[in-house]
Design a protein around this motif. Sequence first.
Motif, mmCIF file in Angstrom:
data_model
loop_
_atom_site.group_PDB
_atom_site.id
_atom_site.type_symbol
_atom_site.label_atom_id
_atom_site.label_comp_id
_atom_site.label_asym_id
_atom_site.label_seq_id
_atom_site.Cartn_x
_atom_site.Cartn_y
_atom_site.Cartn_z
ATOM 1 N N SER A 89 4.305 9.457 19.350
ATOM 2 C CA SER A 89 3.012 9.882 18.804
ATOM 3 C C SER A 89 2.116 8.670 18.516
ATOM 4 N N VAL A 90 2.708 7.640 17.914
ATOM 5 C CA VAL A 90 1.978 6.426 17.550
ATOM 6 C C VAL A 90 1.455 5.716 18.802
ATOM 7 N N ASP A 91 2.313 5.620 19.827
ATOM 8 C CA ASP A 91 1.921 4.911 21.043
ATOM 9 C C ASP A 91 0.835 5.663 21.810
ATOM 10 N N GLU A 92 0.844 6.981 21.659
ATOM 11 C CA GLU A 92 -0.182 7.785 22.338
ATOM 12 C C GLU A 92 -1.536 7.660 21.614
ATOM 13 N N LEU A 93 -1.513 7.713 20.282
ATOM 14 C CA LEU A 93 -2.774 7.750 19.513
ATOM 15 C C LEU A 93 -3.374 6.364 19.259
ATOM 16 N N ARG A 94 -2.508 5.363 19.150
ATOM 17 C CA ARG A 94 -2.960 3.976 18.923
ATOM 18 C C ARG A 94 -3.984 3.847 17.795
ATOM 19 N N GLU A 95 -3.641 4.403 16.636
ATOM 20 C CA GLU A 95 -4.518 4.283 15.458
ATOM 21 C C GLU A 95 -3.683 3.799 14.273
ATOM 22 N N ALA A 96 -4.367 3.289 13.262
ATOM 23 C CA ALA A 96 -3.668 2.895 12.027
ATOM 24 C C ALA A 96 -3.576 4.099 11.091
ATOM 25 N N GLY A 97 -2.608 4.035 10.165
ATOM 26 C CA GLY A 97 -2.544 5.023 9.086
ATOM 27 C C GLY A 97 -2.140 6.425 9.494
ATOM 28 N N LEU A 98 -1.206 6.560 10.446
ATOM 29 C CA LEU A 98 -0.823 7.900 10.920
ATOM 30 C C LEU A 98 0.293 8.532 10.067
ATOM 31 N N TYR A 99 1.314 7.737 9.742
ATOM 32 C CA TYR A 99 2.475 8.294 9.025
ATOM 33 C C TYR A 99 2.888 7.378 7.871
ATOM 34 N N ILE A 100 3.337 8.015 6.788
ATOM 35 C CA ILE A 100 3.956 7.278 5.675
ATOM 36 C C ILE A 100 5.373 7.831 5.520
ATOM 37 N N LEU A 101 6.364 6.953 5.653
ATOM 38 C CA LEU A 101 7.764 7.383 5.555
ATOM 39 C C LEU A 101 8.369 6.786 4.293
ATOM 40 N N THR A 102 9.027 7.604 3.487
ATOM 41 C CA THR A 102 9.748 7.047 2.346
ATOM 42 C C THR A 102 11.227 7.365 2.506
ATOM 43 N N GLY A 103 12.065 6.531 1.890
ATOM 44 C CA GLY A 103 13.505 6.762 1.990
ATOM 45 C C GLY A 103 14.245 6.010 0.910
ATOM 46 N N SER A 104 15.403 6.536 0.526
ATOM 47 C CA SER A 104 16.137 5.888 -0.555
ATOM 48 C C SER A 104 17.477 5.341 -0.083
ATOM 49 N N GLN A 105 17.630 5.192 1.231
ATOM 50 C CA GLN A 105 18.854 4.557 1.722
ATOM 51 C C GLN A 105 18.473 3.397 2.626
ATOM 52 N N HIS A 106 18.627 2.230 2.073
ATOM 53 C CA HIS A 106 18.081 1.006 2.616
ATOM 54 C C HIS A 106 18.464 0.753 4.070
ATOM 55 N N PHE A 107 19.774 0.640 4.349
ATOM 56 C CA PHE A 107 20.188 0.229 5.690
ATOM 57 C C PHE A 107 19.913 1.321 6.720
ATOM 58 N N LEU A 108 20.055 2.584 6.320
ATOM 59 C CA LEU A 108 19.822 3.678 7.271
ATOM 60 C C LEU A 108 18.370 3.667 7.729
ATOM 61 N N MET A 109 17.458 3.535 6.751
ATOM 62 C CA MET A 109 16.036 3.506 7.094
ATOM 63 C C MET A 109 15.725 2.287 7.955
ATOM 64 N N SER A 110 16.207 1.102 7.528
ATOM 65 C CA SER A 110 15.801 -0.112 8.243
ATOM 66 C C SER A 110 16.391 -0.148 9.648
ATOM 67 N N GLU A 111 17.584 0.434 9.802
ATOM 68 C CA GLU A 111 18.203 0.475 11.138
ATOM 69 C C GLU A 111 17.365 1.348 12.078
ATOM 70 N N LYS A 112 16.983 2.541 11.588
ATOM 71 C CA LYS A 112 16.191 3.457 12.433
ATOM 72 C C LYS A 112 14.826 2.845 12.759
ATOM 73 N N ILE A 113 14.241 2.186 11.765
ATOM 74 C CA ILE A 113 12.916 1.607 11.962
ATOM 75 C C ILE A 113 12.976 0.475 12.977
ATOM 76 N N SER A 114 14.002 -0.386 12.860
ATOM 77 C CA SER A 114 14.050 -1.512 13.793
ATOM 78 C C SER A 114 14.365 -1.024 15.208
ATOM 79 N N GLN A 115 15.089 0.097 15.319
ATOM 80 C CA GLN A 115 15.372 0.636 16.659
ATOM 81 C C GLN A 115 14.117 1.239 17.290
ATOM 82 N N SER A 116 13.382 2.057 16.509
ATOM 83 C CA SER A 116 12.317 2.859 17.129
ATOM 84 C C SER A 116 10.902 2.354 16.861
ATOM 85 N N LEU A 117 10.691 1.742 15.690
ATOM 86 C CA LEU A 117 9.300 1.508 15.282
ATOM 87 C C LEU A 117 8.953 0.035 15.105
ATOM 88 N N ALA A 118 9.791 -0.846 15.646
ATOM 89 C CA ALA A 118 9.523 -2.279 15.494
ATOM 90 C C ALA A 118 8.109 -2.607 15.963
#
Length: 391
Positions: free
Chosen positions: A94-123
């Motif tokens: 979605s982000v790569d298609e729209l190419r705009e700032a401020g599309l999604y805000i993600l919150t999470g309370s499990q540090h490594f799980l969130m950071s692992e997914k983010i570094s895989q998909s949203l780096a």
Amino acid sequence: MPQNQHMIARLISPKLQEALHYFPVLSITGPRQSGKTTLVRNLFPEYRYVSLEDPEMRAYANQDPRGFLASYGVKLIIDEAQYAPDLFSYIQLSVDELREAGLYILTGSQHFLMSEKISQSLAGRVAVFVLMPFSHPEIESGGFPDANVEERMFRGAFPDLYARNTPPQLFYSSYIQTYLERDVRQLLNVGDLSTFQSFMKVCAGMCGQQFNMSAISIEIGVSVPTVKRWLSVLETSFAVFLQRPYYRNFQKRLVKTPRLFFYDTGLVCYLLGIQSAAQLDNYYQKGAIFENWIVAELIKWRHHHGIRPDVYFWRDKTGHEVDCVLEEGGVLKLAEIKSGKTIKPDFFKNLEYIQQNEGLPKSQSFLLYGGEERQKRQKATVLGWRHFWEV
């Protein structure tokens, strides 16, 4: 007593608002109950909000991630996003298609799980922040000045303790059962939690000390790999962190074992069975708990200002130790921590040792102590507990 925790202004707010102008995705992790949901909903009221704590929403996001994102559109807050790991790849599309700032805000309370997914998909597409419970300056400016440092350490810093004036014993008992033990079950599938509770208590008794896995495994009767796994759960849930030793640029043979700290001293006091600030004042490990409080506060301050939370310690094989080494722009700052309320000459001896042996300037040395004074001394700048963050 204010009824809304958002009435205490959060230091991190300007950084989040700025980042959303430049990045398509904003990620905010941090302990449960640190105020993430309240903060993002107040800062970004125009965004739609959905929580994956809700089992139906979680099932929808996991079974049909594309449909889920299509139904909610962009300008969307997804709370506890780690519960739908497949969603991250679709957010990337979605982000790569729209190419705009401020599309999604993600919150999470499990540090490594969130950071692992983010570094895989949203780096490269995401600004990453950590929201800790209230810091000392936030609590003070929010109109909750404590009479003494023992009160502050005993009460802890979670927003509910201030917004609802929840008694600490009640809050932490529920916090451990509702969140930490649930995380253990989810992440490790531990059936019997009583040994894990013993592990947490042993960790609380070791705060500020070098983390010795074999000693813990012998004390509670589990294997070293089990201790390692349990520690990683407490790290993932933002209950504890390891302070690493600093050994760049130094010549001496140095200790390389990290020290264990909790992010919140209220939790430490609860696990140690301390039932009041007065009891803490006479507690035999008060010095270690005070040191834990200062180190955790320095880390919070850095997180909330968007700075890497690198707070090291220095210790050589002969037992000389300095509690905090901060590196900023190639400049080293040293801080020694003492819980005593009266400044004594021997408070400075480790700072003097490292100044003489490593040629470090006295202008970058600090003594953080349990009293109220702020002084410029020849050997170091002295800061009382209300002013320590000026480091």
